[in-house]
Design a protein around this motif. Structure first.
Motif, PDB file in Angstrom:
ATOM      1  N   GLN A  91     -13.154 -21.767   9.294  1.00  0.00           N
ATOM      2  CA  GLN A  91     -14.260 -22.706   9.460  1.00  0.00           C
ATOM      3  C   GLN A  91     -14.568 -23.446   8.161  1.00  0.00           C
ATOM      4  O   GLN A  91     -14.768 -24.652   8.156  1.00  0.00           O
ATOM      5  CB  GLN A  91     -15.515 -21.978   9.946  1.00  0.00           C
ATOM      6  CG  GLN A  91     -16.765 -22.835   9.975  1.00  0.00           C
ATOM      7  CD  GLN A  91     -16.656 -24.055  10.869  1.00  0.00           C
ATOM      8  OE1 GLN A  91     -15.990 -24.031  11.898  1.00  0.00           O
ATOM      9  NE2 GLN A  91     -17.304 -25.142  10.487  1.00  0.00           N
TER      10      GLN A  91
ATOM     11  N   THR B 262     -19.352 -14.172  14.409  1.00  0.00           N
ATOM     12  CA  THR B 262     -20.094 -15.330  13.917  1.00  0.00           C
ATOM     13  C   THR B 262     -21.386 -14.928  13.206  1.00  0.00           C
ATOM     14  O   THR B 262     -21.788 -15.551  12.230  1.00  0.00           O
ATOM     15  CB  THR B 262     -20.361 -16.345  15.051  1.00  0.00           C
ATOM     16  OG1 THR B 262     -20.770 -17.577  14.489  1.00  0.00           O
ATOM     17  CG2 THR B 262     -21.389 -15.854  16.044  1.00  0.00           C
TER      18      THR B 262
ATOM     19  N   ASP C  27     -23.155 -21.152  14.213  1.00  0.00           N
ATOM     20  CA  ASP C  27     -22.381 -20.811  15.411  1.00  0.00           C
ATOM     21  C   ASP C  27     -20.929 -21.262  15.333  1.00  0.00           C
ATOM     22  O   ASP C  27     -20.125 -20.910  16.189  1.00  0.00           O
ATOM     23  CB  ASP C  27     -23.044 -21.418  16.655  1.00  0.00           C
ATOM     24  CG  ASP C  27     -24.437 -20.868  16.870  1.00  0.00           C
ATOM     25  OD1 ASP C  27     -24.664 -19.682  16.525  1.00  0.00           O
ATOM     26  OD2 ASP C  27     -25.302 -21.612  17.369  1.00  0.00           O
ATOM     27  N   HIS C  28     -20.579 -22.029  14.337  1.00  0.00           N
ATOM     28  CA  HIS C  28     -19.220 -22.589  14.255  1.00  0.00           C
ATOM     29  C   HIS C  28     -18.147 -21.556  13.959  1.00  0.00           C
ATOM     30  O   HIS C  28     -16.967 -21.788  14.238  1.00  0.00           O
ATOM     31  CB  HIS C  28     -19.164 -23.713  13.228  1.00  0.00           C
ATOM     32  CG  HIS C  28     -19.830 -24.966  13.712  1.00  0.00           C
ATOM     33  ND1 HIS C  28     -19.531 -26.192  13.207  1.00  0.00           N
ATOM     34  CD2 HIS C  28     -20.759 -25.186  14.664  1.00  0.00           C
ATOM     35  CE1 HIS C  28     -20.247 -27.115  13.820  1.00  0.00           C
ATOM     36  NE2 HIS C  28     -21.012 -26.519  14.694  1.00  0.00           N
TER      37      HIS C  28
ATOM     38  N   LYS D 263     -15.894 -20.173  17.128  1.00  0.00           N
ATOM     39  CA  LYS D 263     -14.747 -20.872  17.705  1.00  0.00           C
ATOM     40  C   LYS D 263     -13.422 -20.471  17.061  1.00  0.00           C
ATOM     41  O   LYS D 263     -12.358 -20.763  17.586  1.00  0.00           O
ATOM     42  CB  LYS D 263     -14.945 -22.388  17.638  1.00  0.00           C
ATOM     43  CG  LYS D 263     -14.966 -22.959  16.242  1.00  0.00           C
ATOM     44  CD  LYS D 263     -15.294 -24.446  16.288  1.00  0.00           C
ATOM     45  CE  LYS D 263     -15.500 -24.996  14.902  1.00  0.00           C
ATOM     46  NZ  LYS D 263     -16.030 -26.350  14.926  1.00  0.00           N
ATOM     47  N   HIS D 264     -13.481 -19.785  15.937  1.00  0.00           N
ATOM     48  CA  HIS D 264     -12.260 -19.373  15.240  1.00  0.00           C
ATOM     49  C   HIS D 264     -11.900 -17.902  15.463  1.00  0.00           C
ATOM     50  O   HIS D 264     -10.868 -17.449  14.969  1.00  0.00           O
ATOM     51  CB  HIS D 264     -12.407 -19.634  13.737  1.00  0.00           C
ATOM     52  CG  HIS D 264     -12.636 -21.068  13.419  1.00  0.00           C
ATOM     53  ND1 HIS D 264     -11.641 -22.019  13.513  1.00  0.00           N
ATOM     54  CD2 HIS D 264     -13.754 -21.727  13.043  1.00  0.00           C
ATOM     55  CE1 HIS D 264     -12.137 -23.205  13.190  1.00  0.00           C
ATOM     56  NE2 HIS D 264     -13.419 -23.046  12.896  1.00  0.00           N
ATOM     57  N   GLN D 265     -12.741 -17.180  16.192  1.00  0.00           N
ATOM     58  CA  GLN D 265     -12.521 -15.745  16.343  1.00  0.00           C
ATOM     59  C   GLN D 265     -11.178 -15.421  16.992  1.00  0.00           C
ATOM     60  O   GLN D 265     -10.438 -14.572  16.498  1.00  0.00           O
ATOM     61  CB  GLN D 265     -13.651 -15.095  17.133  1.00  0.00           C
ATOM     62  CG  GLN D 265     -13.453 -13.596  17.270  1.00  0.00           C
ATOM     63  CD  GLN D 265     -14.626 -12.892  17.908  1.00  0.00           C
ATOM     64  OE1 GLN D 265     -15.718 -13.454  18.034  1.00  0.00           O
ATOM     65  NE2 GLN D 265     -14.414 -11.654  18.318  1.00  0.00           N
TER      66      GLN D 265
END
Length: 140
Positions: free
Chosen positions: A30, A105, A118-119, A122-124
Motif C-alpha cells: 500500500q 488492515t 482501510d486501504h 485490499k492487499h491482504q
C-alpha cells in the motif's frame, strides 16, 4: 520481489510469525508498491541506494513510507534501507497489543497511522500469496 524477501527474512530473524510477514507486506504494498522511495521534500533521501523511485507525500521515505520527522530523524540512511525499515516496522507492530488477532488492515493502521486506514485490506490476499511463495521457496 527482492524487497519482499528481505521483509520476510527480517521478520524471520526477529522470530516473528507468518501473520507479521503478511501485515508487513500488505503495508509495504500500500505504502510504496514494495519499492524503496526517496522523497522530493527530503533531498538527502536521494543520496541512498537502493532506490527504486521517488514520492512526494510529506516527508515519507522508504518501503514503509516512514516519516522522517517521527521515525528517521537521525536515521534517514537506515529508513531508506529495506532491512532496517522492516525492523522498525516490526518493532512498532510488536508494540500493538494483540496485533496477532487483529485484521491485517487494523494492525497495519495501528503502526502506520495512515490517512487511508482501510486501504491495507485490499492487499491482504496478494500479501498472503507473496509470503507463502517466499516460505515455499525457502523450503524447497
Amino acid at each position: 520481489m527482492q524487497h519482499a524477501i528481505t521483509i520476510v527474512e527480517t521478520g524471520q530473524d526477529l522470530g516473528l510469525s507468518r501473520q507479521a510477514f503478511v501485515v508487513a507486506i500488505a503495508t509495504a504494498m500500500q505504502e510504496s508498491q514494495l519499492e524503496v522511495l526517496a522523497n522530493v521534500h527530503v533531498p538527502h533521501s536521494f543520496d541512498y541506494e537502493p532506490r527504486d523511485g521517488y514520492g512526494r507525500d510529506h516527508d515519507s521515505v522508504g518501503i514503509f513510507q516512514q516519516r522522517v520527522r517521527y521515525y528517521c530523524v537521525n536515521d534517514l540512511q537506515y529508513c531508506m534501507d529495506p532491512r532496517y525499515s522492516a525492523m522498525k516496522f516490526y518493532n512498532d507492530l510488536e508494540r500493538v497489543g494483540g496485533w496477532e488477532d487483529l485484521p491485517v488492515t487494523v494492525a497495519a493502521q495501528r503502526v502506520q497511522g495512515s490517512a487511508f486506514p482501510d486501504h491495507y485490506a485490499k492487499h491482504q490476499g496478494a500479501a498472503e500469496l507473496i509470503v507463502d511463495s517466499i516460505l515455499d521457496w525457502q523450503d524447497a
